[in-house]
Design a protein around this motif. Sequence first.
Motif, PDB file in Angstrom:
ATOM      1  N   SER A  57      41.646  39.521  37.587  1.00  0.00           N
ATOM      2  CA  SER A  57      42.386  38.491  36.844  1.00  0.00           C
ATOM      3  C   SER A  57      41.511  37.273  36.593  1.00  0.00           C
TER       4      SER A  57
ATOM      5  N   THR B 243      48.528  33.278  34.900  1.00  0.00           N
ATOM      6  CA  THR B 243      49.551  34.097  34.254  1.00  0.00           C
ATOM      7  C   THR B 243      49.328  35.570  34.543  1.00  0.00           C
ATOM      8  N   ASP B 244      48.061  35.971  34.646  1.00  0.00           N
ATOM      9  CA  ASP B 244      47.770  37.372  34.916  1.00  0.00           C
ATOM     10  C   ASP B 244      48.222  37.743  36.336  1.00  0.00           C
TER      11      ASP B 244
ATOM     12  N   ARG C 174      51.821  38.308  36.119  1.00  0.00           N
ATOM     13  CA  ARG C 174      52.113  39.613  35.513  1.00  0.00           C
ATOM     14  C   ARG C 174      52.019  40.728  36.551  1.00  0.00           C
TER      15      ARG C 174
ATOM     16  N   VAL D 131      56.342  36.751  31.995  1.00  0.00           N
ATOM     17  CA  VAL D 131      54.980  36.429  31.565  1.00  0.00           C
ATOM     18  C   VAL D 131      54.988  35.639  30.260  1.00  0.00           C
TER      19      VAL D 131
ATOM     20  N   SER E 234      53.697  31.892  29.803  1.00  0.00           N
ATOM     21  CA  SER E 234      52.593  31.650  28.870  1.00  0.00           C
ATOM     22  C   SER E 234      52.959  30.574  27.857  1.00  0.00           C
TER      23      SER E 234
ATOM     24  N   THR F 249      45.163  32.199  27.942  1.00  0.00           N
ATOM     25  CA  THR F 249      46.583  32.552  27.941  1.00  0.00           C
ATOM     26  C   THR F 249      46.951  33.310  26.674  1.00  0.00           C
TER      27      THR F 249
ATOM     28  N   ASP G 150      46.533  36.949  28.142  1.00  0.00           N
ATOM     29  CA  ASP G 150      47.876  37.176  28.679  1.00  0.00           C
ATOM     30  C   ASP G 150      48.867  37.663  27.621  1.00  0.00           C
TER      31      ASP G 150
ATOM     32  N   ASN H 229      47.841  41.937  26.285  1.00  0.00           N
ATOM     33  CA  ASN H 229      48.905  42.650  26.997  1.00  0.00           C
ATOM     34  C   ASN H 229      49.955  43.227  26.068  1.00  0.00           C
TER      35      ASN H 229
END
Lengths: 102, 502
Positions: free
Chosen positions: B108, B112-113, B116, B125, B129, B346, B350, B354
Amino acid sequence: MGPTAGHDAHDEQFPEDPRYALCRRELWIAIAYWAAHGVATIGVAWAIGGGRGAEELQLTLGFPSWFFWSGIVVALLFSLAPVWLVRRWFTDVSIDAEDGSR
Amino acid sequence: MRWDVLVPLLAYLSVIAAIGVWANRRLRHSDHSSSEYFLAGRTLGWTVLVFTLLTSIASAGTFVGGPGLGYELGFGWVLASLGQASAAFVVLGVLGKKVAILTRKLGSVTVTDLVRHRYDSPAVVIFISLATVGLLLAYMTAQFTGGARVLEATTGLDYNVVVIVFAVTVAMYTAFGGYRAVTLTDTVQGVVMLIGGVVLWIAVIAATGGAGAATATLVSDFPDLVTLPGAGEFTLPMLASFWVLLGVPVAVLPHVAVRGMSYRDSGAMHRAMMAGPAIMTVFTLGFIAMGPFARHFFPALEIGDLAVPRTILEVLPGWAAGTLFAAPLAAIMSTVDSILLIVAATIVKDLYQNYVRPGVGDERATTLSSAVTLGAGLVVLGLSFNPPPFLEYLVLFAIGGLEAALLWPVLFGLNWKRGNTLGAGLSGGVGLVAYLIASQVLDNPLGMDPIMTGLGAGLVGYLVGVAFGAPPTRAQLIKFWGTNAAVQDVLETERAAKGAAA
């Protein structure tokens, strides 16, 4: 893992990384230090100067006494305390993904 | 136009830009581009770590807005702001080696990761974010306008010109240099601030004939500035809530927490923890305590934020003032650059990687990150053309909002095995909403800063979520408590499942 794996997750054992126990102790030291720093700074300032008017103000080395003892003296003590705290309580460990210390 | 002030300042900006170019070359020669771009390959030693951490926390707030409030509210505010003095010890201790180890296992590069991996919930998430990006853009706007206003007032240049020069410099070296450029420039800037804080005090004491003379002016003309609670109404609950706002919760601010992922080894962390509080105490006393004393020279400034800049011009010759202006400027730049990087991470890592284009490669992600960094810089520049009246209040507002949304999900996620997805979602949502209501609708409920309302509501939300929601899955627990072998097994299973689904 069965279909109910999510619900009995706490009962199922898995090998834990032993380094995290150390991290938890260090977390509590950091929180305790932060709380003590706050209580000392605010407490000393309030004990000397809280609720008193400017006509009662005393000076120490040119600063209002309440600020001198809290904002300068306590601040200096607490800015040096981490040297002792880290040496006494913090442990050097590998922070690589693999625990290389074993 | 004060050329004697401007020339050293411009020279300084050029040096900073040159560091960005150098770091960019290094970036191109490295392999793990993403980790290199966002975390300088997780190789920071203690000096770079301590300065990049502290200059990311001590921003326009410490060097411009903080003294400005000190000028308005007196020594009560200086006392409240000392809550940030022990930041290096507290922040690194709270994040701890666990965050360093964990982010290496999981790969990571953002908070935020971690969220998650811990909660496995797109809703959580995406909420975190968006809250992060929104509040950080507000925070950066305060920084840009603060820096530009000061430059405008002290150099005589037009505000719009100054803000453009400033924004372009920062966005360029961040976009192209990444985290390594940021941490290196932070170190240069931190040293400038440290020297600046000390030199400024010596010059002021020489100019006033001692702190006593300046305090005497305050006692006779501005008695509210030397008492407690005083002009700022710093009662015990208010002082305590500032201690909270500037203390442990600072650790979860996204631009602060990444510092806890990027050091080389536990030795670097330990030395940064030992040295940091002394350095931050000098920053805080050196600049914020200067605010009340500025009354000695300028009894009635229209804009309090100009207290330190005007004092610097007053007590130092032009060339020295120009070099010293590098300090507040440095503070602002180093905060903005680290935040630009977080916003880019982010959005790209993120959200985009993702949920929009999961298959996108690392090289393309890095290019995209540069573009997003530049874009975010432009957005903030646009917002900065219409500056807010009080910089410090905007800074404190943004910090409080981030803490209200993030503290419990991150802190409990890392340290409490019962912490679950419902708790994180409720805590983040309820905490942020309660904070917004307390700060925008109610006026400091219970005589405390709105952060207390936000954190209190967020805590209740988390506990309710834990009581009524499903417990965390075995995979989530293994990721956060298991050995590396177990974690890699889980990650492998997840990749396989994702591959099968696609």
